[in-house]
Design a protein around this motif. Sequence first.
Motif, PDB file in Angstrom:
ATOM      1  N   VAL A   1       0.864  -1.178   0.000  1.00  0.00           N
ATOM      2  CA  VAL A   1       0.000   0.000   0.000  1.00  0.00           C
ATOM      3  C   VAL A   1       0.903   1.231   0.000  1.00  0.00           C
ATOM      4  O   VAL A   1       1.840   1.314   0.794  1.00  0.00           O
ATOM      5  N   ASN A   2       0.614   2.185  -0.882  1.00  0.00           N
ATOM      6  CA  ASN A   2       1.426   3.392  -1.033  1.00  0.00           C
ATOM      7  C   ASN A   2       0.643   4.645  -0.684  1.00  0.00           C
ATOM      8  O   ASN A   2      -0.557   4.733  -0.985  1.00  0.00           O
TER       9      ASN A   2
ATOM     10  N   MET B   1      -0.512 -10.980   5.228  1.00  0.00           N
ATOM     11  CA  MET B   1      -1.666 -11.191   6.113  1.00  0.00           C
ATOM     12  C   MET B   1      -2.353 -12.502   5.793  1.00  0.00           C
ATOM     13  O   MET B   1      -2.501 -12.862   4.632  1.00  0.00           O
ATOM     14  N   THR B   2      -2.765 -13.210   6.849  1.00  0.00           N
ATOM     15  CA  THR B   2      -3.525 -14.445   6.684  1.00  0.00           C
ATOM     16  C   THR B   2      -4.928 -14.212   7.216  1.00  0.00           C
ATOM     17  O   THR B   2      -5.112 -13.704   8.325  1.00  0.00           O
TER      18      THR B   2
ATOM     19  N   ILE C   1      -7.986  -3.858   4.030  1.00  0.00           N
ATOM     20  CA  ILE C   1      -7.044  -2.823   3.603  1.00  0.00           C
ATOM     21  C   ILE C   1      -7.771  -1.480   3.493  1.00  0.00           C
ATOM     22  O   ILE C   1      -7.262  -0.451   3.948  1.00  0.00           O
ATOM     23  N   GLY C   2      -8.939  -1.478   2.919  1.00  0.00           N
ATOM     24  CA  GLY C   2      -9.725  -0.242   2.832  1.00  0.00           C
ATOM     25  C   GLY C   2     -10.044   0.325   4.200  1.00  0.00           C
ATOM     26  O   GLY C   2      -9.973   1.541   4.419  1.00  0.00           O
TER      27      GLY C   2
ATOM     28  N   ARG D   1      -5.443   2.382  -5.342  1.00  0.00           N
ATOM     29  CA  ARG D   1      -5.291   0.930  -5.455  1.00  0.00           C
ATOM     30  C   ARG D   1      -4.146   0.448  -4.584  1.00  0.00           C
ATOM     31  O   ARG D   1      -3.374   1.230  -4.056  1.00  0.00           O
ATOM     32  N   PHE D   2      -4.040  -0.850  -4.474  1.00  0.00           N
ATOM     33  CA  PHE D   2      -2.917  -1.461  -3.774  1.00  0.00           C
ATOM     34  C   PHE D   2      -2.551  -2.735  -4.524  1.00  0.00           C
ATOM     35  O   PHE D   2      -3.319  -3.232  -5.330  1.00  0.00           O
ATOM     36  N   TRP D   3      -1.357  -3.219  -4.257  1.00  0.00           N
ATOM     37  CA  TRP D   3      -0.877  -4.437  -4.895  1.00  0.00           C
ATOM     38  C   TRP D   3      -1.158  -5.611  -3.976  1.00  0.00           C
ATOM     39  O   TRP D   3      -0.925  -5.534  -2.781  1.00  0.00           O
TER      40      TRP D   3
END
Length: 174
Positions: A17-18, A63-64, A76-77, A109-111
Amino acid sequence: MRYRRSNVAGATYFITVNLAERRSTTLIDKIDVLRDAFRRVKSRHTFEIDAMVVLPDHLHLLMTLPPDDADFSMRIGAIKSTFSRRLPKTEHVRSSRVAKRERGVWQRRFWEHLIRDDRDFANHVDYIHINPVKHGYVEHAADWPHSTIHRFIGRGDINANWGAGVSDGEYGEA
């Protein structure tokens, strides 16, 4: 074409995340706010942090998810929005974001990468832990304070000199 994310319940994901402003140091300047955002989201939507590093302008996370849950994107959001709400509104916000009532803290966005096997997992742990060295913030991975490398050292999984003397590119992009 619509981008499709891989959604596998109980899986482990590598996430990057950037911040929107890549020259910012907000993540380490506000590390306690970020930690609190993670705690709050984890308390409502469980997940395990297998490995993580926070750099000034981005973070990497393994993350699991719980066995019956595949929604890493929601987590993540939620982390991004929880963190953003706690910051003063000083960032530049483009008109396209204003129209959608978005802040300008994070890139939209994120990867993500679905971890395939134990070797893939280990490679991503190494990538996460060597990242502060790769970016030139420290000479030794253990010198970076915002990394789970300290947990790995404390458990005896690796020694405090792990990663010393690696050649440039030995831990390439994950």
